[in-house]
Design a protein around this motif. Structure first.
Motif, mmCIF file in Angstrom:
data_model
loop_
_atom_site.group_PDB
_atom_site.id
_atom_site.type_symbol
_atom_site.label_atom_id
_atom_site.label_comp_id
_atom_site.label_asym_id
_atom_site.label_seq_id
_atom_site.Cartn_x
_atom_site.Cartn_y
_atom_site.Cartn_z
ATOM 1 N N LYS A 95 37.133 54.638 42.733
ATOM 2 C CA LYS A 95 36.584 54.225 44.024
ATOM 3 C C LYS A 95 36.433 52.714 43.991
ATOM 4 N N GLU A 96 36.819 52.051 45.095
ATOM 5 C CA GLU A 96 36.657 50.603 45.169
ATOM 6 C C GLU A 96 35.184 50.293 45.448
ATOM 7 N N THR A 97 34.559 49.546 44.554
ATOM 8 C CA THR A 97 33.145 49.201 44.707
ATOM 9 C C THR A 97 32.957 47.837 45.344
ATOM 10 N N SER A 98 33.965 46.992 45.242
ATOM 11 C CA SER A 98 34.024 45.692 45.913
ATOM 12 C C SER A 98 35.489 45.257 45.862
ATOM 13 N N PRO A 99 35.880 44.249 46.615
ATOM 14 C CA PRO A 99 37.295 43.873 46.623
ATOM 15 C C PRO A 99 37.830 43.600 45.211
ATOM 16 N N GLU A 101 37.754 45.561 42.650
ATOM 17 C CA GLU A 101 36.972 46.221 41.602
ATOM 18 C C GLU A 101 36.961 47.720 41.830
ATOM 19 N N LEU A 102 37.435 48.473 40.837
ATOM 20 C CA LEU A 102 37.416 49.931 40.897
ATOM 21 C C LEU A 102 36.482 50.476 39.828
#
Length: 148
Positions: A95-99, A101-102
């Motif tokens: 899941k992408e937690t911030s641009p 960053e997975l």
């Protein structure tokens, strides 16, 4: 343990010297300041953040989530304890937690690396990695080289 602390500090200073936009003044942290940063939060905290690099005083007392960083190369410098890190393979439930960053729940496949005092491990950007197992007292630095 002092020689590993010195190794971590030496690598931190080397990263700062090599950064394209290195600060005009050196950054110096006394052991108590580093220990205080490492004690913060769930896994430690940031010591230095510049345009091209970051230095974190870190600890892990339990496994973490799997991670992928699109722009960061992580450099682990271990000063105490042991952990097993998995590199490569396929991230489970990313899941992408911030641009760029997975985070995921683990990794299928990949290669295990034993981290113990004196070890330096580089994790190139876009490489899945996961602290799968820790033993009490795992302490380390993470130097993040950031590609802009």
């Amino acid at each position: 343990m002092n020689k590993y602390w010195c190794l971590g500090l030496l690598l931190t200073l080397a990263a700062a010297a090599l950064a394209a936009d290195a600060p005009a003044q050196p950054r110096y942290f006394k052991p108590a300041e580093v220990d205080a940063a490492r004690a913060k939060g769930e896994t430690g905290s940031l010591l230095v953040e510049e345009a091209d690099f970051k230095v974190l005083a870190s600890r892990r007392d339990k496994p973490g989530q799997s991670e992928v960083h699109a722009t960061d190369t992580d450099i682990f410098v271990v000063i105490a304890g042991q952990a097993t890190v998995v590199l490569g393979g396929r991230m489970i439930a990313p899941k992408e937690t911030s641009p760029g960053e997975l985070r995921g729940s683990g990794i299928e496949g990949g290669t295990d690396y034993l981290l113990e005092p004196g070890v330096v491990l580089t994790v190139p950007r876009n490489t899945p990695h996961w602290v799968r197992e820790t033993r009490p007292g795992f302490r380390y630095y993470v130097i993040k080289s950031i590609r802009r």
